[in-house]
Design an enzyme around this catalytic site. Structure first.
Site, PDB file in Angstrom:
ATOM      1  N   ARG A   1       8.544  74.667  25.193  1.00  0.00           N
ATOM      2  CA  ARG A   1       7.772  73.691  25.542  1.00  0.00           C
ATOM      3  C   ARG A   1       7.188  73.582  26.894  1.00  0.00           C
ATOM      4  NH1 ARG A   1      13.255  70.392  24.016  1.00  0.00           N
ATOM      5  NH2 ARG A   1      13.859  72.092  25.446  1.00  0.00           N
TER       6      ARG A   1
ATOM      7  N   GLU B   1      24.954  79.384  26.801  1.00  0.00           N
ATOM      8  CA  GLU B   1      26.252  79.227  26.830  1.00  0.00           C
ATOM      9  C   GLU B   1      27.269  80.019  25.882  1.00  0.00           C
ATOM     10  OE1 GLU B   1      28.820  75.010  25.572  1.00  0.00           O
ATOM     11  OE2 GLU B   1      26.701  74.962  25.028  1.00  0.00           O
TER      12      GLU B   1
END
Length: 180
Positions: free
Chosen positions: A67, A104
């Site tokens: 992005r 994560e």
């Protein structure tokens, strides 16, 4: 003008509770990308900040996969600069350098082409959002491997409760919008 532009940008960020998992409030930039006036306002605001802060001292804008690629080239064009890609592992041809960062559950790697920058060139890193700061920190590490100077990291949105800017250490950071 700046306050009007900032309101225009802020109105185009929408929130989705419990996405992608329960407990997460996702900040969606899609409406901003659909609205040319809001997108132009975003680029104007980021460019204005960089002109004020760094004047003509920036050599390149570096964007993070994926992005950062939406904002980086437009920001670079607005400033009359070139744009450099920082991609996920295995996406760039030719010799590259890499840096890993924690996810994560596991880790990932970013890469930049070895000849993307010359030592001493001054770079601003751009992405859409700063959360935990792992990706942005890895990008700064990559640029350091090329001996480029990271002047600043900038984002459209910052999730302040995740304290990502702390991971950047001494590298200055700027965001247009901040959310808990």
């Amino acid at each position: 003008m700046a306050e009007h532009d900032l309101q225009l940008v802020a109105r185009r960020i929408r929130s989705f509770p419990d996405f992608p998992i329960p407990g997460v409030l996702f900040r969606d930039i899609s409406p901003l990308l659909k609205d040319p006036d809001s997108f132009r306002a975003c680029i104007r605001l980021l460019a204005s900040h960089l002109k004020t802060t760094h004047g003509g001292k920036i050599d390149y804008i570096a964007g993070l996969d994926s992005r950062g690629f939406l904002f980086g080239p437009s920001l670079a064009q607005e400033l009359g600069l070139g744009f450099v890609l920082i991609r996920k592992r295995g996406k760039l041809p030719g010799p590259t350098v890499s840096a890993s960062y924690a996810l994560e559950y596991g880790k990932a790697e970013l890469e930049i082409q070895k000849d993307a920058l010359e030592p001493g060139q001054k770079v601003v890193v751009v992405d859409d959002l700063l959360a935990t700061g792992g990706t942005m920190c890895a990008a700064c590490e990559l640029l350091g491997q090329l001996r480029a100077e990271v002047l600043e990291c900038v984002c459209l949105v910052e999730l302040t409760s995740l304290k990502g800017r702390e991971k950047l250490g001494a590298v200055p950071f700027f965001s247009l919008l901040q959310y808990e």
